[in-house]
Design a protein around this motif. Structure first.
Motif, PDB file in Angstrom:
ATOM      1  N   SER A   1      -7.688  18.965 -14.460  1.00 28.23           N
ATOM      2  CA  SER A   1      -6.301  18.943 -14.039  1.00 28.23           C
ATOM      3  C   SER A   1      -5.823  20.311 -13.629  1.00 28.23           C
ATOM      4  O   SER A   1      -6.453  20.993 -12.822  1.00 28.23           O
TER       5      SER A   1
ATOM      6  N   GLU B   1       7.009  19.887 -14.290  1.00 24.40           N
ATOM      7  CA  GLU B   1       6.052  18.953 -14.888  1.00 24.40           C
ATOM      8  C   GLU B   1       6.628  17.530 -14.870  1.00 24.40           C
ATOM      9  O   GLU B   1       5.986  16.590 -14.412  1.00 24.40           O
ATOM     10  N   HIS B   2       7.839  17.370 -15.410  1.00 23.26           N
ATOM     11  CA  HIS B   2       8.527  16.079 -15.418  1.00 23.26           C
ATOM     12  C   HIS B   2       9.793  16.208 -14.570  1.00 23.26           C
ATOM     13  O   HIS B   2      10.595  17.112 -14.796  1.00 23.26           O
TER      14      HIS B   2
ATOM     15  N   GLY C   1       4.945  16.959 -11.328  1.00 23.89           N
ATOM     16  CA  GLY C   1       3.823  16.361 -12.028  1.00 23.89           C
ATOM     17  C   GLY C   1       3.926  14.851 -12.050  1.00 23.89           C
ATOM     18  O   GLY C   1       2.989  14.130 -11.709  1.00 23.89           O
ATOM     19  N   VAL C   2       5.105  14.353 -12.410  1.00 26.41           N
ATOM     20  CA  VAL C   2       5.388  12.918 -12.373  1.00 26.41           C
ATOM     21  C   VAL C   2       6.890  12.757 -12.197  1.00 26.41           C
ATOM     22  O   VAL C   2       7.672  13.580 -12.664  1.00 26.41           O
TER      23      VAL C   2
ATOM     24  N   LEU D   1       0.005  17.149 -17.503  1.00 25.55           N
ATOM     25  CA  LEU D   1       0.575  17.363 -16.177  1.00 25.55           C
ATOM     26  C   LEU D   1       0.657  18.851 -15.835  1.00 25.55           C
ATOM     27  O   LEU D   1       0.672  19.705 -16.725  1.00 25.55           O
TER      28      LEU D   1
ATOM     29  N   ALA E   1       2.485  22.283  -9.844  1.00 25.79           N
ATOM     30  CA  ALA E   1       2.586  20.971  -9.200  1.00 25.79           C
ATOM     31  C   ALA E   1       2.695  21.110  -7.683  1.00 25.79           C
ATOM     32  O   ALA E   1       2.602  20.114  -6.963  1.00 25.79           O
TER      33      ALA E   1
ATOM     34  N   GLY F   1      -1.569  15.613 -12.032  1.00 27.09           N
ATOM     35  CA  GLY F   1      -1.765  15.260 -13.427  1.00 27.09           C
ATOM     36  C   GLY F   1      -3.214  14.872 -13.680  1.00 27.09           C
ATOM     37  O   GLY F   1      -3.986  14.619 -12.747  1.00 27.09           O
TER      38      GLY F   1
END
Length: 448
Positions: free
Chosen positions: A249, A345-346, A365-366, A388, A394, A399
């Motif tokens: 990752s 990341e989020h 990341g997501v 992630l 990112a 991820g």
């Protein structure tokens, strides 16, 4: 400064005085594209930290098991007993677990497994000009999953790493995690290892665990690739061993979240979602992004109230004091522009038009969409791995996925017609590069 400029500054100063928990970043009057210099960024690791990590790795490479015991005592205050926990102990932990928790672990494992089984790549075969190329996907033989510990325990990270490895076809999957104060590993983590099919567990944490997984000791068998999140020391250790073992990752370091919301969302939702990732502890990142000044103050007040009563108060504060921000933007478009610049990341798009805006997200990341889309779903049961990219990676990293455990290997079959059909192209390119043997390797076959 113009009168309008003075007014903007005064507005920001007055608002800043009302914000109690987050650091205000007012971008409403920013002109032109946003750049990294326009926003606060986490500081790069100090050189001294890099040197400490390097010293730990060297100590493990030289000292083996003895170094692991010494470093664990030094950093964790724990005297280790056995350095390996095997599957019978994992199974025992699972069967003694409270049934509701055991069921939750099983549900999470099933959902992760479903997501990645659907993503399994197939072999590809292309034939033309007398040449057949076959692509095979070959899993690495062994993988080490790092699972953070210490002040908290993370059976979820066992599931979000080892399950992906097993779906990819990795034969031997091991886990390393910091021990508890008595040198043991908690029952929930052991049970998660059993559910995910982990073959062995090492009660070792920090940079020393990464070194052991990369280079091996008398007890720890080195692995082909290492995955999993961790603190700054763990993330830097993975970067330093990357020439000797695969590092899955991305830079999966301290946790990050960026929440985009407005008055269509209960301010308590946005506040607690900022705390969700901040409670992982120091060096993380928490951003609220909104175009509504009143809403910003409501979220900040809700966060202040939540933090004051939280059992994780110190961990949340350690993130928010340094890296907790509230950005006031001019529009939804600027909110997404800021999100793409930060590359969190989020990323949570809680506002009413979140699904529409998600089409313009390039760097995260997501992405979680909807008023109820707390990143906590992703940490446990949504399905995609919660390992992630952080620290802005990112922009170019993804991820944890099957590809982190797979190698592409091509087989090239040269048929009897290839020399006549396409050999001429080899000769032409070889000649212009001056590599005469390359061209002759075709010519000699043509003459035979």
């Amino acid at each position: 400064m113009s009168e309008s400029g003075k007014k903007v500054v005064l507005e920001s100063q007055e608002l800043m005085q009302q914000v109690r928990t987050l650091h205000l970043v007012d971008l409403r009057h920013h002109e032109g594209p946003l750049r990294t210099s326009d926003i606060p960024r986490p500081q790069a690791p100090a050189h001294e930290t890099l040197e400490r990590v390097r010293a730990i790795i060297d100590e493990v490479r030289v000292g083996g098991d003895r170094a692991l015991r010494s470093l664990t005592l030094r950093f964790d205050g724990v005297e280790l007993g056995a350095l390996t926990i095997d599957r019978p102990m994992m199974e025992e932990a699972y069967h003694t677990l409270e049934p509701r928790l055991a069921q939750a672990l099983t549900v999470a494992h099933r959902r992760i497994q479903q997501v990645y089984e659907a993503e399994l790549p197939t072999s590809a075969r292309v034939a033309s000009d007398g040449i057949t190329v076959v692509r095979h996907n070959i899993a690495v033989a062994s993988a080490g999953c790092y699972v953070p510990g210490g002040a908290a325990r993370y059976p979820s990270t066992v599931l979000h790493t080892a399950t992906v490895a097993k779906v990819a076809g990795v034969e031997r999957v091991v886990v390393a995690t910091p021990p508890q104060s008595d040198g043991s590993v908690d029952q929930a983590t052991l049970a998660a290892c059993f559910v995910a099919g982990v073959d062995a567990l090492y009660p070792i944490g920090g940079a020393q665990a990464i070194a052991a997984l990369a280079y091996g000791t008398e007890t720890v068998v080195p692995v082909d690739t290492i995955v999993g999140p961790g603190n700054l020391y763990v993330a830097l250790a993975k970067a330093q061993v990357a020439l000797d073992t695969g590092i899955g990752s991305s830079f999966a370091g301290p946790s990050e979240v960026l929440v985009v919301a407005d008055a269509t969302v209960d301010p308590r939702y946005a506040a607690v979602d900022l705390a969700v990732q901040a409670e992982h502890g120091p060096h993380g990142l928490a951003w609220l992004v909104t175009w509504d000044e009143d809403y910003l103050l409501e979220v900040d007040a809700a966060l202040h109230e939540y933090v004051a009563s939280s059992s994780r108060l110190e961990a949340i504060r350690s993130t928010l004091i340094d890296n907790g921000f509230a950005a006031l933007v001019s529009s939804r478009e600027q909110a997404i522009e800021l999100a793409n610049l930060i590359a969190p990341e989020h990323l949570e798009l809680l506002h009413r038009d979140g699904e529409q805006d998600s089409a313009y997200v390039r760097n995260a990341g997501v992405v979680f969409v909807g008023a109820d889309a707390t990143a906590a779903f992703g940490d446990y049961v949504a399905g995609p791995s919660h390992v992630l990219p952080t620290y802005g990676t990112a922009r170019f990293a993804s991820g944890l996925g099957l590809e982190d455990f797979l190698r592409r290997q091509h087989t090239v079959i040269i048929g009897p017609t290839a020399i006549d059909e396409i050999g001429w192209a080899v000769e032409e390119i070889a000649n212009v590069e001056g590599l005469t043997a390359h061209g002759e390797s075709i010519a000699i076959r043509r003459r035979s």
